[in-house]
Design a protein around this motif. Structure first.
Motif, PDB file in Angstrom:
ATOM      1  N   UNK A   1       8.918  -3.573  -5.061  1.00 57.98           N
ATOM      2  CA  UNK A   1       7.662  -2.789  -4.169  1.00 57.98           C
ATOM      3  C   UNK A   1       7.156  -3.709  -3.267  1.00 57.98           C
ATOM      4  N   UNK A   2       6.683  -5.011  -3.979  1.00 60.84           N
ATOM      5  CA  UNK A   2       6.120  -6.160  -3.165  1.00 60.84           C
ATOM      6  C   UNK A   2       6.969  -6.716  -1.965  1.00 60.84           C
ATOM      7  N   UNK A   3       8.248  -6.605  -2.074  1.00 65.41           N
ATOM      8  CA  UNK A   3       9.332  -6.959  -0.856  1.00 65.41           C
ATOM      9  C   UNK A   3       9.471  -5.888  -0.062  1.00 65.41           C
ATOM     10  N   UNK A   4       9.063  -4.532  -0.175  1.00 67.71           N
ATOM     11  CA  UNK A   4       9.410  -3.443   0.545  1.00 67.71           C
ATOM     12  C   UNK A   4       7.998  -2.981   1.203  1.00 67.71           C
ATOM     13  N   UNK A   5       7.020  -3.539   0.650  1.00 69.50           N
ATOM     14  CA  UNK A   5       5.583  -3.142   1.254  1.00 69.50           C
ATOM     15  C   UNK A   5       4.666  -4.488   1.430  1.00 69.50           C
ATOM     16  N   UNK A   6       3.540  -4.190   2.352  1.00 70.79           N
ATOM     17  CA  UNK A   6       2.940  -5.141   2.545  1.00 70.79           C
ATOM     18  C   UNK A   6       1.389  -4.666   2.911  1.00 70.79           C
ATOM     19  N   UNK A   7       0.426  -5.288   3.113  1.00 70.99           N
ATOM     20  CA  UNK A   7      -1.134  -4.870   3.240  1.00 70.99           C
ATOM     21  C   UNK A   7      -1.278  -5.012   4.914  1.00 70.99           C
ATOM     22  N   UNK A   8      -1.905  -4.123   5.221  1.00 70.39           N
ATOM     23  CA  UNK A   8      -2.556  -4.153   6.583  1.00 70.39           C
ATOM     24  C   UNK A   8      -3.990  -3.807   6.687  1.00 70.39           C
ATOM     25  N   UNK A   9      -4.665  -4.320   7.648  1.00 72.07           N
ATOM     26  CA  UNK A   9      -6.282  -4.221   7.699  1.00 72.07           C
ATOM     27  C   UNK A   9      -6.562  -3.095   9.045  1.00 72.07           C
ATOM     28  N   UNK A  10      -7.150  -2.103   8.449  1.00 75.10           N
ATOM     29  CA  UNK A  10      -7.665  -1.244   9.478  1.00 75.10           C
ATOM     30  C   UNK A  10      -9.141  -1.157   9.913  1.00 75.10           C
ATOM     31  N   UNK A  11      -9.660  -1.259  11.143  1.00 78.88           N
ATOM     32  CA  UNK A  11     -10.843  -1.180  11.454  1.00 78.88           C
ATOM     33  C   UNK A  11     -11.102   0.350  12.544  1.00 78.88           C
ATOM     34  N   UNK A  12     -12.060   1.053  11.779  1.00 80.17           N
ATOM     35  CA  UNK A  12     -12.414   2.236  12.168  1.00 80.17           C
ATOM     36  C   UNK A  12     -13.788   2.446  12.740  1.00 80.17           C
ATOM     37  N   UNK A  13     -13.857   3.283  13.950  1.00 84.04           N
ATOM     38  CA  UNK A  13     -15.325   3.816  14.249  1.00 84.04           C
ATOM     39  C   UNK A  13     -15.110   5.327  14.138  1.00 84.04           C
ATOM     40  N   UNK A  14     -16.134   5.929  13.265  1.00 82.99           N
ATOM     41  CA  UNK A  14     -16.091   7.405  13.071  1.00 82.99           C
ATOM     42  C   UNK A  14     -17.438   8.005  13.330  1.00 82.99           C
ATOM     43  N   UNK A  15     -17.399   9.168  13.488  1.00 79.49           N
ATOM     44  CA  UNK A  15     -18.589  10.101  13.552  1.00 79.49           C
ATOM     45  C   UNK A  15     -19.289  10.050  12.276  1.00 79.49           C
ATOM     46  N   UNK A  16     -20.528   9.865  11.976  1.00 84.94           N
ATOM     47  CA  UNK A  16     -21.259  10.131  10.768  1.00 84.94           C
ATOM     48  C   UNK A  16     -21.528  11.324  10.505  1.00 84.94           C
ATOM     49  N   UNK A  17     -20.501  12.216  10.068  1.00 85.07           N
ATOM     50  CA  UNK A  17     -20.543  13.624   9.826  1.00 85.07           C
ATOM     51  C   UNK A  17     -20.187  14.159   8.441  1.00 85.07           C
ATOM     52  N   UNK A  18     -20.358  15.335   7.817  1.00 77.09           N
ATOM     53  CA  UNK A  18     -20.264  15.673   6.687  1.00 77.09           C
ATOM     54  C   UNK A  18     -18.589  15.896   6.461  1.00 77.09           C
TER      55      UNK A  18
END
Length: 238
Positions: free
Chosen positions: A146-163
């Motif tokens: 799994x470690x050799x078939x997957x990796x981590x990525x970092x996501x930055x999001x801006x979203x509406x502050x809604x329910x």
């Protein structure tokens, strides 16, 4: 025929072998643990012993030559499938299934019980050892792959502050088999728009552009940025 003393010995061996496999499942806090595996192995062994004895008794006492010593035991193979199905949990929303390994271990332990009941004790012991190795040592191999078939990525999001905004985002991650490892809110709680950072475990063949497009397609998502290996791949804004 299998004597009463020999039957008791085989039943005790079935308890020990089934317990070894069940102990590993119990240690992993699975839905089917020590007692379940012992009972399945014990019951399978008993079915085989009775099946053999009934066939032999009909042959020697009544002269029936068409007695099948495996007729009763054969029903264990199909019957244990219902028990294994009970350990499988399906998450339809997340499109994920859990418990397949435990269901397989129940099926195998039933086979071990049948082998013990038939008198092939060394074969049953060897099979139990192999199953225990698969359930313990192969976990490391699975994690390595799994470690050799997957990796981590970092996501930055801006979203509406809604329910329900966070719920929509997490449902998307689950539906696309993206494991959320960490999550951090950067903006104030009362802000109109929420700025967040998330770390995902994804496959090596992830299409960053496609992921960004799908994230931006979610209701309430204003901006999406995907960073991989400290290199900015894509930045989009509605």
């Amino acid at each position: 025929m299998i004597s009463t003393e020999e039957s008791i010995i085989r039943l005790l061996i079935a308890i020990v072998l089934g317990g070894l496999i069940g102990y590993e499942r119990e240690a992993q806090s699975k839905s089917a643990g020590l007692r379940t595996h012992i009972l399945v192995c014990l019951g399978s062994c008993l079915c085989m012993i009775i099946s053999v004895n009934i066939a032999m008794e009909y042959f020697f006492r009544y002269g029936y030559t068409n007695s099948d010593p495996g007729r009763i035991a054969a029903q264990v193979v199909s019957g244990v499938g219902f028990l294994g199905a009970g350990t499988i949990l399906a998450n339809q929303k997340g499109r994920s299934i859990h418990g397949l390994t435990t269901a397989a271990s129940i099926w195998v332990v039933a086979a071990v019980g049948l082998v013990v009941g038939a008198g092939y004790l060394l074969t049953a012991a060897a099979a139990t050892l192999f199953v225990f190795i698969v359930l313990t040592l192969f976990v490391r191999l699975d994690k390595y792959m799994r470690r050799h078939s997957e990796h981590t990525c970092h996501i930055h999001l801006v979203m509406r502050n809604s329910t329900g905004q966070f719920r929509r985002m997490t449902d998307y991650f689950q539906g696309h088999h993206l494991a959320l490892q960490s999550f951090r809110v950067l903006s104030e709680e009362e802000a109109a728009d929420i700025e967040v950072e998330a770390t995902l475990l994804v496959s090596e063949d992830l299409d960053g552009g496609s992921l960004m497009s799908q994230l931006l397609g979610l209701k309430g998502v204003l901006q999406a940025e995907l960073l991989d290996l400290d290199e900015k791949i894509k930045v989009k804004e509605k």
